[in-house]
Motif scaffolding. Structure first.
Motif, PDB file in Angstrom:
ATOM      1  N   VAL A 175      32.744  42.651  32.643  1.00  0.00           N
ATOM      2  CA  VAL A 175      32.178  43.521  33.812  1.00  0.00           C
ATOM      3  C   VAL A 175      32.946  44.726  33.825  1.00  0.00           C
ATOM      4  O   VAL A 175      34.095  44.825  34.155  1.00  0.00           O
ATOM      5  N   TRP A 176      32.235  45.959  33.748  1.00  0.00           N
ATOM      6  CA  TRP A 176      32.902  47.182  33.720  1.00  0.00           C
ATOM      7  C   TRP A 176      32.622  47.797  34.966  1.00  0.00           C
ATOM      8  O   TRP A 176      31.456  48.320  35.335  1.00  0.00           O
ATOM      9  N   TYR A 193      47.141  47.019  31.564  1.00  0.00           N
ATOM     10  CA  TYR A 193      46.972  45.693  32.348  1.00  0.00           C
ATOM     11  C   TYR A 193      47.601  45.655  33.617  1.00  0.00           C
ATOM     12  O   TYR A 193      48.795  45.906  33.446  1.00  0.00           O
ATOM     13  N   ILE A 194      46.752  45.156  34.670  1.00  0.00           N
ATOM     14  CA  ILE A 194      47.600  45.137  35.883  1.00  0.00           C
ATOM     15  C   ILE A 194      47.301  43.736  36.536  1.00  0.00           C
ATOM     16  O   ILE A 194      46.109  43.252  36.553  1.00  0.00           O
ATOM     17  N   THR A 246      41.620  50.295  32.297  1.00  0.00           N
ATOM     18  CA  THR A 246      42.279  49.417  32.790  1.00  0.00           C
ATOM     19  C   THR A 246      41.714  47.666  32.990  1.00  0.00           C
ATOM     20  O   THR A 246      40.535  47.861  33.060  1.00  0.00           O
ATOM     21  N   PHE A 247      42.480  46.721  32.831  1.00  0.00           N
ATOM     22  CA  PHE A 247      42.163  45.533  32.945  1.00  0.00           C
ATOM     23  C   PHE A 247      42.738  44.837  34.055  1.00  0.00           C
ATOM     24  O   PHE A 247      44.095  44.954  34.209  1.00  0.00           O
ATOM     25  N   VAL A 248      42.074  44.686  35.341  1.00  0.00           N
ATOM     26  CA  VAL A 248      42.692  43.962  36.422  1.00  0.00           C
ATOM     27  C   VAL A 248      42.172  42.396  36.395  1.00  0.00           C
ATOM     28  O   VAL A 248      41.001  42.373  36.892  1.00  0.00           O
ATOM     29  N   GLU A 249      42.994  41.569  36.005  1.00  0.00           N
ATOM     30  CA  GLU A 249      42.485  40.261  35.726  1.00  0.00           C
ATOM     31  C   GLU A 249      41.155  40.221  34.982  1.00  0.00           C
ATOM     32  O   GLU A 249      41.387  40.800  33.746  1.00  0.00           O
ATOM     33  N   GLU A 250      39.951  39.785  35.384  1.00  0.00           N
ATOM     34  CA  GLU A 250      38.764  39.936  34.608  1.00  0.00           C
ATOM     35  C   GLU A 250      38.011  41.042  34.628  1.00  0.00           C
ATOM     36  O   GLU A 250      36.929  40.925  34.022  1.00  0.00           O
ATOM     37  N   MET A 251      38.431  41.940  35.659  1.00  0.00           N
ATOM     38  CA  MET A 251      37.722  42.918  35.899  1.00  0.00           C
ATOM     39  C   MET A 251      38.216  44.147  35.080  1.00  0.00           C
ATOM     40  O   MET A 251      39.227  44.607  34.755  1.00  0.00           O
TER      41      MET A 251
END
Length: 292
Positions: free
Chosen positions: A213-214, A254-255, A161-166
Motif C-alpha cells: 500500500v503506497w 526504512y523506519i 520510505t517504508f514504515v513497517e508494511e506501509m
C-alpha cells in the motif's frame, strides 16, 4: 656519503609512494585463493560473469524459498547450508559479461556451504536477467569488478520510505501534471511507474509479500495524492506488458519503532515506457484510482 644517503632516502620514499598509490588500485578487488575461490571476508558486491559456457552460469535456489527464509535456521527446507547449493534447483542462467550485485551475509561477502565452498547470492542482475539465486564464487565463473556506472538521466527527485508494511513516495513537485522529460509523460505518470517498479522489485526479493500500500504525496508531503494498493500480481503483469529497461539507483529509507532508521540503495530496473508504449501507459494510469 651524504649524497648517497639522500639517494637511498629518495628511493625509499619513492618505493613507499609506489606501494600506497599504485598497488591499491588493483588490490582493492578481491583476489581468489589457490583453488580459484573468492573467500575474502570484507564485503564486495559487484561482479561479472566470465563463465564461457554458451548455456550460461547456472543460478540455483530452492523453489519456494526466499533469501530471508534461507537465513532463518528455523525454516524447514529453507535454511543455508542445510544442503549444498549444487542440490538446489537451477532457476536460470547468467550469461558471460552480465554484471550483478551480490547481497552479502552479515559477516562476509560470500556464503559457505557444507563443503566450505563459497557462493554469491545474485541480488540484482543489471541486465534484467535472472536474480535471487546462488552462483559459485570462483574465478572460473565470476570476477569482481568496480561499481558499474549506472546512468540516472531518467531519475526524478523523490523520497521513498517504508514504515513497517506501509510505503510512502514523497515528491517535491506541487504540480505533477507538467511534462517529466519534455514529452507526453507527466511527472504523475513517472511517479506511478516508480510505484510499480519498486513493488515489482520488492515482490521478487521477498516472495512472501503479496502487495504494498503506497501513500503518494506531492509538494514535499503537503499535498495528498492518494493511496494505491499494488499487488505483486499486478506489478508482475505490468512488467510483462511493458518490459524492464536499465536499472535506476533508488534510495529507500526504512523506519521502525523506537527511532529505528536504515537506508538502502537499490538498482531497480525501470519500466520500458518508450515509443508506442507511452500512450498505452497513459491509458493505464487513467484507469488507476486511489483506494482512498
Amino acid at each position: 656519503m651524504i649524497r648517497r644517503n639522500h639517494l637511498l632516502l629518495f628511493l625509499g620514499c619513492l618505493f613507499i609512494t609506489l606501494i600506497f598509490f599504485q598497488i591499491p588500485g588493483s588490490a582493492q578487488l578481491p583476489q581468489p585463493d589457490s583453488n580459484g575461490d573468492y573467500r575474502r571476508r570484507d564485503i564486495h558486491q559487484y561482479w561479472e560473469v566470465v563463465d564461457p559456457d554458451p548455456a550460461g552460469l547456472n543460478c540455483r535456489m530452492p523453489r519456494g524459498c526466499t533469501i530471508l527464509e534461507l537465513l532463518d535456521m528455523d525454516t524447514v527446507n529453507c535454511s543455508f547450508p542445510n544442503r549444498s547449493p549444487f542440490e538446489y534447483d537451477v532457476i536460470g542462467a547468467l550469461q558471460t559479461g552480465q554484471q550483478f550485485k551480490s547481497f552479502p551475509t552479515n559477516s562476509s561477502g560470500v556464503f559457505l556451504d557444507n563443503n566450505n565452498a563459497p557462493w554469491l547470492f545474485v541480488g540484482e542482475n543489471y541486465s534484467g536477467g535472472v536474480s535471487g539465486c546462488f552462483v559459485r564464487a570462483n574465478r572460473d565463473f565470476v570476477k569482481p569488478i568496480n561499481a558499474p556506472n549506472i546512468k540516472q538521466d531518467t531519475a526524478l527527485p523523490m523520497t521513498i520510505t517504508f514504515v513497517e508494511e506501509m510505503a510512502n513516495i514523497i515528491v517535491p513537485d506541487r504540480n505533477t501534471t507538467v511534462s517529466a522529460y519534455g514529452g507526453e509523460l507527466r511527472l504523475y505518470d513517472v511517479h506511478i511507474a516508480k510505484i510499480f517498479e519498486v513493488t515489482k522489485y520488492m515482490c521478487d526479493r521477498f516472495r512472501s509479500r503479496s502487495d504494498i500500500v503506497w501513500n503518494y504525496r506531492a509538494g514535499g508531503g503537503s499535498i495528498r495524492m492518494g493511496a494505491f494498493n499494488v499487488t505483486c500480481a499486478e506489478a508482475n503483469h505490468i512488467a510483462s506488458i511493458f518490459g524492464r529497461g536499465k536499472p535506476e539507483i533508488t534510495n529507500i529509507l526504512y523506519i521502525g519503532e523506537e527511532g529505528y532508521r536504515r537506508e538502502e540503495t537499490f538498482d531497480i530496473p525501470i519500466l520500458n515506457i518508450v515509443g508506442d508504449k507511452i500512450p498505452q501507459w497513459l491509458d493505464f494510469v487513467e484507469t488507476l484510482s486511489p483506494v482512498r
